[in-house]
Write a protein that holds these residues in place. Structure first.
Motif, short mmCIF file in Angstrom:
data_model
loop_
_atom_site.label_atom_id
_atom_site.label_comp_id
_atom_site.label_asym_id
_atom_site.label_seq_id
_atom_site.Cartn_x
_atom_site.Cartn_y
_atom_site.Cartn_z
N VAL A 29 0.84 -1.21 0.00
CA VAL A 29 0.00 0.00 0.00
C VAL A 29 0.87 1.25 0.00
N ALA A 30 1.95 1.23 0.79
CA ALA A 30 2.84 2.39 0.83
C ALA A 30 3.44 2.67 -0.54
N ARG A 31 3.85 1.62 -1.26
CA ARG A 31 4.39 1.81 -2.61
C ARG A 31 3.31 2.34 -3.55
N HIS A 32 2.11 1.85 -3.39
CA HIS A 32 1.00 2.31 -4.24
C HIS A 32 0.72 3.80 -4.03
N LEU A 33 0.77 4.25 -2.78
CA LEU A 33 0.44 5.64 -2.47
C LEU A 33 1.64 6.57 -2.60
N GLY A 34 2.85 6.01 -2.59
CA GLY A 34 4.03 6.85 -2.61
C GLY A 34 4.33 7.48 -1.27
N VAL A 35 4.02 6.77 -0.18
CA VAL A 35 4.36 7.23 1.16
C VAL A 35 5.16 6.14 1.85
N SER A 36 5.68 6.46 3.01
CA SER A 36 6.46 5.49 3.76
C SER A 36 5.55 4.60 4.59
N PRO A 37 5.91 3.31 4.79
CA PRO A 37 5.16 2.49 5.74
C PRO A 37 5.08 3.11 7.12
N THR A 38 6.14 3.86 7.50
CA THR A 38 6.11 4.55 8.78
C THR A 38 4.96 5.55 8.85
N THR A 39 4.70 6.24 7.73
CA THR A 39 3.59 7.19 7.70
C THR A 39 2.26 6.49 7.89
N LEU A 40 2.06 5.34 7.24
CA LEU A 40 0.80 4.61 7.39
C LEU A 40 0.60 4.17 8.84
N ARG A 41 1.66 3.67 9.46
CA ARG A 41 1.54 3.24 10.86
C ARG A 41 1.28 4.43 11.77
N SER A 42 1.92 5.58 11.43
CA SER A 42 1.69 6.79 12.23
C SER A 42 0.24 7.25 12.10
N TRP A 43 -0.31 7.22 10.89
CA TRP A 43 -1.71 7.62 10.71
C TRP A 43 -2.64 6.67 11.45
N ILE A 49 -6.94 5.53 11.30
CA ILE A 49 -7.29 5.28 9.90
C ILE A 49 -6.50 4.06 9.43
N GLY A 50 -6.79 2.92 10.07
CA GLY A 50 -6.11 1.68 9.76
C GLY A 50 -6.99 0.74 8.97
N PRO A 51 -6.51 -0.48 8.73
CA PRO A 51 -7.32 -1.44 7.99
C PRO A 51 -8.56 -1.84 8.77
N ALA A 52 -9.69 -2.01 8.07
CA ALA A 52 -10.94 -2.38 8.74
C ALA A 52 -10.86 -3.78 9.30
N HIS A 53 -10.11 -4.67 8.65
CA HIS A 53 -10.01 -6.06 9.10
C HIS A 53 -8.64 -6.28 9.73
#
Length: 342
Positions: A29-43, A49-53
């Motif tokens: 997902v991070a590669r798809h969005l062009g953000v860092s995995p760290t950013t996704l975990r921070s969000w 705003i994490g995965p529903a499942h």
């Protein structure tokens, strides 16, 4: 004839308890969005705003609706909406403001003009545009740790800084705050790099911007890289007065002097000639430093005697490390400053 009892069909497991086959990992997902995995975990940690499942003991898996919410959050934050408000809108808690609705592709009108770059650049630029200093710091640390200072500068940091500069130049007075925040965080990341202990009695490399020059990040990168290699460096930063530069050269007898000029308006050939001419030591045994001119401000003409041009961090390090071992200039009171032999 007796009737057979009816058989009850086996109970089906509800579909909502099974992860969809198309779910993606955080890295994908991070590669798809062009953000860092760290950013996704921070969000996920800050704004839920994490995965529903989620399944206990297993990695996060992001479904198409999860990714759609993240894409919306990326568009909103790139357009200047604060991350907390963008997360609420992406989760359906509030309606996005008119200012944040426009783009239908990731990035939006506030996205930096990066072109073909590494995915880390996109994550860093998104964090800088939304003025998310903690995420910028995390992404810089991650890039430096993963790629090393030289590659991180060449392929992640410098392209993002150039994109900020292009955006600022094309948008009037907007985005100056983005450039200042990103520059400050880059400088802070370089300052957190601990240099290797200096060898005793080894002449340093002096690094300074010419008078009037405020852009010092490239030679800050050079100073940090020299420190990692155990090459002593003395960093004087932006806009060092000419007389102070002369005094520093005479007092330290440096291996080399690096002068940075970002623009033709600040580059001073007369200053360069005067620094190259500085000598010290006893009569008959005078020594000079090597003068290395760095930055796009210097004219491309042939360099003066004892002067060389540097054209990048990697090649500049190679030039400095290739300098002949300096020799001591001794006087009556004992060992004096070390200098690069002329």
């Amino acid at each position: 004839m007796p009737q057979r009892p009816r058989q009850t069909p086996p109970r089906q497991t509800p579909q909502q308890h099974q992860p969809p086959a198309a779910a993606l990992s955080t890295g994908a997902v991070a590669r798809h969005l062009g953000v860092s995995p760290t950013t996704l975990r921070s969000w996920e940690r800050r704004y839920a705003i994490g995965p529903a499942h989620r399944e206990a003991g297993r990695h996060r898996r992001w479904t198409a609706p999860d990714i759609a919410r993240l894409e919306l959050m990326c568009r909103l934050t790139a357009d200047g909406v604060p991350p907390a408000e963008a997360a609420r809108a992406a989760l359906g808690g509030t309606s996005p403001t008119r200012r944040a609705e426009a783009p239908q592709t990731p990035g939006g009108p506030s996205a930096l003009p990066l072109g073909a770059v590494r995915p880390e650049c996109r994550g860093l630029s998104r964090a800088a545009v939304r003025l998310d200093a903690p995420t910028v710091a995390d992404l810089l640390e991650e890039a430096l740790a993963e790629h090393g200072l030289v590659t991180a500068w060449e392929q992640v940091i410098a392209p993002t800084l150039h994109a900020v500069g292009r955006k600022w130049a094309s948008a009037g007075e907007r985005y100056v705050e983005v450039e200042h925040l990103l520059s400050w965080q880059v400088s802070a990341a370089f300052h957190r790099i601990r240099p290797v202990p200096e060898p005793p009695r080894t002449p340093p490399v002096l690094l300074a911007c010419v008078p009037g020059e405020q852009h010092s990040l490239p030679i800050e990168a050079l100073a940090a890289a020299l420190g990692q290699r155990g090459v002593p460096a003395r960093m004087f930063g932006a806009a060092l007065p000419a007389e102070a530069l002369h005094d520093a050269v005479r007092r330290t007898g440096p291996r080399a002097v690096v002068l940075w000029a970002q623009s033709r308006a600040t580059a001073d050939p007369a200053l360069a000639r005067s620094v190259a001419a500085i000598e010290w030591g006893l009569r008959g045994a005078r020594s000079h430093s090597a003068l290395l001119l760095a930055g796009p401000g210097w004219s491309p003409g042939p360099p003066a005697p004892r002067t060389e041009r540097l054209y990048g961090l990697r090649s500049g390090l190679a030039v400095i490390e290739s300098l002949a071992p300096p020799r001591a200039a001794t006087g009556a009171a004992g060992a004096g400053p070390f200098a690069y032999g002329s």
